[in-house]
Design an enzyme around this catalytic site. Sequence first.
Site, short mmCIF file in Angstrom:
data_model
loop_
_atom_site.label_atom_id
_atom_site.label_comp_id
_atom_site.label_asym_id
_atom_site.label_seq_id
_atom_site.Cartn_x
_atom_site.Cartn_y
_atom_site.Cartn_z
N ASP A 93 0.80 -1.16 0.07
CA ASP A 93 -0.18 0.09 -0.07
C ASP A 93 0.85 1.29 0.03
OD1 ASP A 93 -2.81 1.00 0.78
OD2 ASP A 93 -1.39 2.38 1.80
N LYS A 116 -2.69 6.05 -4.32
CA LYS A 116 -3.88 6.78 -4.05
C LYS A 116 -3.82 8.04 -4.73
CE LYS A 116 -3.62 4.70 0.57
NZ LYS A 116 -2.42 4.59 0.86
N TYR A 138 3.23 9.86 -0.42
CA TYR A 138 4.19 9.06 0.13
C TYR A 138 5.67 9.20 -0.35
CZ TYR A 138 0.29 6.54 2.51
OH TYR A 138 -0.67 6.24 3.14
N HIS A 197 -7.62 9.53 -1.76
CA HIS A 197 -7.11 9.26 -0.40
C HIS A 197 -7.90 10.06 0.71
CE1 HIS A 197 -2.64 9.16 1.33
NE2 HIS A 197 -3.41 9.15 2.30
P1 NDP Z 1 1.25 1.55 11.99
O1 NDP Z 1 -0.07 1.50 13.03
O2 NDP Z 1 1.09 0.53 11.10
O3 NDP Z 1 2.46 1.73 12.77
C1 NDP Z 1 3.52 1.94 12.18
C2 NDP Z 1 4.69 2.14 13.34
O4 NDP Z 1 4.79 0.96 14.13
C3 NDP Z 1 6.14 2.49 12.72
O5 NDP Z 1 6.82 3.63 13.40
C4 NDP Z 1 6.78 1.16 12.92
O6 NDP Z 1 8.47 1.39 12.98
C5 NDP Z 1 6.19 0.53 14.26
N1 NDP Z 1 5.91 -0.89 14.03
C6 NDP Z 1 5.90 -1.46 13.01
N2 NDP Z 1 5.85 -3.00 13.16
C7 NDP Z 1 5.92 -3.24 14.50
C8 NDP Z 1 6.30 -4.21 15.51
N3 NDP Z 1 5.95 -5.35 15.31
N4 NDP Z 1 6.59 -3.63 16.67
C9 NDP Z 1 6.81 -2.66 17.42
N5 NDP Z 1 6.60 -1.57 16.34
C10 NDP Z 1 6.09 -1.91 15.07
O7 NDP Z 1 0.91 3.11 11.25
P2 NDP Z 1 0.55 3.64 9.83
O8 NDP Z 1 0.17 4.96 10.16
O9 NDP Z 1 1.93 3.64 9.11
O10 NDP Z 1 -0.30 2.89 9.08
C11 NDP Z 1 0.10 1.74 8.14
C12 NDP Z 1 -0.07 2.16 6.56
O11 NDP Z 1 -1.51 2.56 6.78
C13 NDP Z 1 0.52 3.23 6.26
O12 NDP Z 1 2.01 3.04 6.06
C14 NDP Z 1 -0.14 3.51 4.91
O13 NDP Z 1 0.26 2.62 4.01
C15 NDP Z 1 -1.34 3.36 5.70
N6 NDP Z 1 -2.02 4.68 6.01
C16 NDP Z 1 -3.16 5.54 5.30
C17 NDP Z 1 -3.64 6.44 5.49
C18 NDP Z 1 -4.73 7.25 4.87
O14 NDP Z 1 -4.93 8.30 4.92
N7 NDP Z 1 -5.32 6.30 3.81
C19 NDP Z 1 -3.25 7.20 6.78
C20 NDP Z 1 -2.16 6.49 7.61
C21 NDP Z 1 -1.73 5.26 7.15
P3 NDP Z 1 9.26 0.75 12.00
O15 NDP Z 1 9.22 1.20 10.51
O16 NDP Z 1 10.64 1.69 12.49
O17 NDP Z 1 9.35 -0.80 12.40
#
Ligand code: NDP
Length: 276
Positions: A50, A80, A55, A113
């Site tokens: 995704d 998006k 991004y 989006h």
């Molecule tokens: P998430 O809830 O997926 O959290 C991501 C964070 O958690 C990062 O800081 C990552 O750090 C950390 N993390 C990941 N796996 C673990 C783990 N196993 N243990 C501990 N920490 C962990 O947040 P997002 O907001 O990124 O949401 C996911 C996806 O959703 C986005 O990447 C995007 O594709 C989508 N999205 C869409 C939106 C929209 O408006 N349509 C808005 C927001 C998100 P690290 O990378 O350092 O591991």
Amino acid sequence: MSIPNSQPVINLNAGIPIPQLGLGVYQAETGREAYEAVLTALELGYRHIDTASIYGNEVDVGRAVRDCGLPRNDVFVVTKVWTKDQGYDQTLRACERSLELLGLDHVDLYLIHWPKPDTRKDTWRALERLAREGMTRSIGVSNYTIRHLEQLMATANTPPAVNQVEFHPFLYQRALLDFCKKNDIALEAYSPLTRGERLNAPVIRAIAHKHGASPAQVLIAWCLTLGTITIPKTVQRARLAENFESIQLKLDAEDMEQLCSLDEGLRICWNPDELP
Ligand code: NDP
């Protein structure tokens, strides 16, 4: 699309299967970080990525999809249209630009989006055309409330296949989930890990401990058990593997009841409730 048997899949209303667990790449840095995260994810078994034009990493996502050695049809790619690119002609151009950056001739799902009030209707007409012309295999929306979905469905020729929204136990949007189910729209959970903000909540830790799982796995398994699609983001190999293994975690009815009672209306991202 050939998806490994072990992976749960949702059939979208457009008749296309989407792997229920994907990788989100928001804040995966453009360049090596995003490229390697996607490549590693595909190596570990992920088949759904995704991204979004905003991004800034479509180039890296596309390169990893092309370099990974899998047939193109085996990877479900989502991007998006960003808010400033909304409108009929602008959206057609934005999709073309995204495909150019991705280096792909189509995506599998193209999303609006954000439900920008003045342009979202024309933007949807553009998405319908993009689907007819094969630039995307399915179309959907993101950050739409029930009201926005009702407005869209009142005039759309093609109903949205997906609504991607913030969704986790601390923002359990139950009415929206029910509405989506009733209308054959797949709900896709973003920020499923609350970006780390609630990984240490006592209930999450207790359920994780009970199953010998991690807190992140509990949050992902909750989404999967409710039948939503979800796209946790990480760029770390060990976490990519950990998150992917959530597929194996079977939560029981008591776990689900406890998790569903955690709703506190927590918004990590943005809130579209007030938009007309
Ligand atoms: P998430 O809830 O997926 O959290 C991501 C964070 O958690 C990062 O800081 C990552 O750090 C950390 N993390 C990941 N796996 C673990 C783990 N196993 N243990 C501990 N920490 C962990 O947040 P997002 O907001 O990124 O949401 C996911 C996806 O959703 C986005 O990447 C995007 O594709 C989508 N999205 C869409 C939106 C929209 O408006 N349509 C808005 C927001 C998100 P690290 O990378 O350092 O591991």
